[in-house]
Design a protein around this motif. Sequence first.
Motif, mmCIF file in Angstrom:
data_model
loop_
_atom_site.group_PDB
_atom_site.id
_atom_site.type_symbol
_atom_site.label_atom_id
_atom_site.label_comp_id
_atom_site.label_asym_id
_atom_site.label_seq_id
_atom_site.Cartn_x
_atom_site.Cartn_y
_atom_site.Cartn_z
ATOM 1 N N ASP A 497 0.907 -1.071 0.225
ATOM 2 C CA ASP A 497 -0.001 -0.172 -0.088
ATOM 3 C C ASP A 497 0.922 1.085 -0.662
ATOM 4 O O ASP A 497 1.273 2.084 1.262
ATOM 5 N N ILE A 501 4.832 8.622 3.890
ATOM 6 C CA ILE A 501 5.203 8.447 4.718
ATOM 7 C C ILE A 501 5.921 9.397 5.770
ATOM 8 O O ILE A 501 6.488 9.603 5.029
ATOM 9 N N ILE A 506 8.318 7.087 12.374
ATOM 10 C CA ILE A 506 8.862 5.721 12.751
ATOM 11 C C ILE A 506 9.634 5.359 13.297
ATOM 12 O O ILE A 506 10.558 4.612 14.317
ATOM 13 N N GLN A 509 9.035 6.414 17.087
ATOM 14 C CA GLN A 509 8.853 5.043 17.566
ATOM 15 C C GLN A 509 9.225 4.308 18.006
ATOM 16 O O GLN A 509 9.508 3.918 18.713
ATOM 17 N N CYS A 510 10.174 3.583 17.386
ATOM 18 C CA CYS A 510 10.899 2.355 17.023
ATOM 19 C C CYS A 510 12.334 3.075 17.999
ATOM 20 O O CYS A 510 12.330 2.094 19.228
ATOM 21 N N ASP A 537 5.021 1.298 1.681
ATOM 22 C CA ASP A 537 4.089 0.569 2.807
ATOM 23 C C ASP A 537 4.147 1.471 3.842
ATOM 24 O O ASP A 537 5.193 0.366 4.794
ATOM 25 N N LYS A 538 3.676 1.740 4.733
ATOM 26 C CA LYS A 538 3.571 2.228 6.475
ATOM 27 C C LYS A 538 4.285 0.693 6.696
ATOM 28 O O LYS A 538 5.345 1.179 7.689
ATOM 29 N N GLU A 539 3.518 -0.102 6.812
ATOM 30 C CA GLU A 539 3.361 -0.926 7.959
ATOM 31 C C GLU A 539 4.683 -2.271 8.024
ATOM 32 O O GLU A 539 5.211 -2.177 8.635
ATOM 33 N N GLN A 540 5.281 -2.121 6.166
ATOM 34 C CA GLN A 540 5.964 -2.694 5.769
ATOM 35 C C GLN A 540 7.393 -1.835 5.973
ATOM 36 O O GLN A 540 8.573 -2.966 6.510
ATOM 37 N N GLN A 542 8.014 -0.142 9.052
ATOM 38 C CA GLN A 542 7.970 0.550 10.335
ATOM 39 C C GLN A 542 8.446 -1.265 10.981
ATOM 40 O O GLN A 542 9.412 -1.177 11.509
ATOM 41 N N SER A 543 8.346 -2.611 9.565
ATOM 42 C CA SER A 543 8.856 -3.708 9.937
ATOM 43 C C SER A 543 10.020 -3.822 9.740
ATOM 44 O O SER A 543 11.481 -3.773 10.741
ATOM 45 N N CYS A 607 13.704 -8.259 5.800
ATOM 46 C CA CYS A 607 14.181 -6.680 5.524
ATOM 47 C C CYS A 607 14.697 -6.660 4.561
ATOM 48 O O CYS A 607 14.149 -6.040 3.186
#
Length: 638
Positions: A497, A501, A506, A509-510, A537-540, A542-543, A607
């Motif tokens: 997505d 971002i 991010i 936060q991490c 993609d924000k979620e990916q 961030q991972s 990653c």
Amino acid sequence: MRMWNKLSFKITILMITAFLIVLSIQLKQGVNNYIDNYITMNSMLESTQFIDTSPIILYNEVAELYKTESDLNDVVYSNYIESKASIGNHTATTQYYILNNEKKVIASSKREFNYLVIGNINSTKEFFIESSSFTKEEKILIAKSLKNRENAVVKVAGVFGTKNFYYKAGNSLKDVYGNIYVNFPSASQTKDETDFDYSKTIDIINPTYLEINGIKIRDGLEKNMIKGVRVLGYQDEQFRYTQCGVDNKFELVNKIEVFDERVDKIVNNRSNQIFYKSNGSISLQKYIIDKEYYYAYIIPITEEQNRSGSVDEIAKGYLVKITYYPNIKKEMIKMYLKDNVVTYVIALLSAIIISIFCAKIIVKPIKKIERISKKIADKNFDEKITTKDKTEIGSLSNSINEMSAQLETTIGQLEDEINRVKKLEIQRKEFIANFTHEMKTPLAIINGYSELLEEATDDEKKRCYLSIIDEETNKIDKLIKAMLMLSKLELNKVQLDIQEIDIERILNQCIDSMSVQLQEKKAKVSMTCSIGKWFCDKEQMQSVIMNLISNAVRHVEMKGTIYIILNDEILSIENEGNPISEERLTTIWDAFQSGTSEGTGLGLAICKNILDLHGFKYTVENTEIGVRFKIYFNYNNR
């Protein structure tokens, strides 16, 4: 050389075949022209050698005849066509017919020459045997012996005698050859029978033994045998054996088949436009019936001079003259080839030479193409085909060059892919071994503490055992989730997505989530940001960032520093600590390559797949103070 021979031979055969096809077409046209010219020449010459009477004379004669006798059934018309047929034609066989206005035959020329004539070609001595003396069966044998025979050899014996050369036949005076000399009565006739010399006689034979071409016609006494003679002519009510055709060869003609059975097809032919009422001209018409050639005049019999209406309407009947040319096509083919043999031989030799030359022009570049193709088959792509040819062969050469270049690239890619697959196979085996190892330890711990839990009576110990079991279970859960995520990423089953971002947020936060671990190592974080937004993609992402920061915190030395730099092209995360060995640098992105016992060994592999899915470049390197990971942001993916 084998290819040259085969291909040259095929091209030569192909061109010669094409030449022969053209030659056949030309031969057919040429022979037809020869036939037409031959017949036309014979038809135009008013001589006893070729033709009897011109069609216009015939038309005028029957018109005058009709004025004196209007009944076409009268014997005068039979005598008239007999007189015309008697003149003779040595190159063909001719028959005359009188038809009524319904085009039905009411009279035909009979020619009463019914003899078997034998003798020598170079001698005037001839012997006559009357056809009427033969039985029906003997006549059939004679026809069989003469069929398809140009030189009919005869052996004969019998009783010899003489007979008058002239004889009376109805109202006509004829000779033994069927030629009419006088018709009685005739208004224009000034002579009578007494004016002719009846003392002229012929030699006749009443045969007791007769053999023609080895076939015995009559087997009896062989007294007074004559040998070494040939058949010079024969005629009965059905057959005629006479000298005719282009080369005046002897031919056996079935009069019934070639005339009586053909006349209806000729006179009722729809294409007949023989008589032109505009000028009264009459044309010779050609017919090919059962592959035999016939030429005919169809002359209307009428007393009217003004032909204003249809010919069929004013005609009282028709005079039909049919001329049959036996084997004329075969004879014309021989004559045509004889006249043109030199031209055709030169043309054929020229075709062979040209075809060989053309074959050489075609085969030479093909041989070169074959040689280069064999090199390509041996994976030798160094040599290219150079040509200035603009034809299909030139296009083929260019296509082979393009194919060679594509094959070279494709084979290189395939070799790389094979090496990658081999490497993946090794990794798969290592993955299974590592996964088994990773699962073995927590499962063993869970199994051991489960047994201790059953034996424990102290509540404090039970809580301690349960805590350890829960921790190991979480490890297994974490490992399985990581493996599932890695599997989805490797199978491209993760849909990104892409959106803009805030990377800086991010990062913060991490770092906050790792504050406890940082405090334990008394480590600090130095972060420099010049841009804070990427498209991903924000979620990916961030991972990925969480894995890299967690990895940096895990490997940073006590009281060490983690340096984070973020700008519009790169994200760099560097930790102070021990460098990575060169051997491990090459496999660090693979699964189960954790440098400590704390991780699953799947973080960097996850990653890698997420960054590959985004199209981002990434690196890891040893620095003077420790280890640095970099992510290169690609603006083309926006």
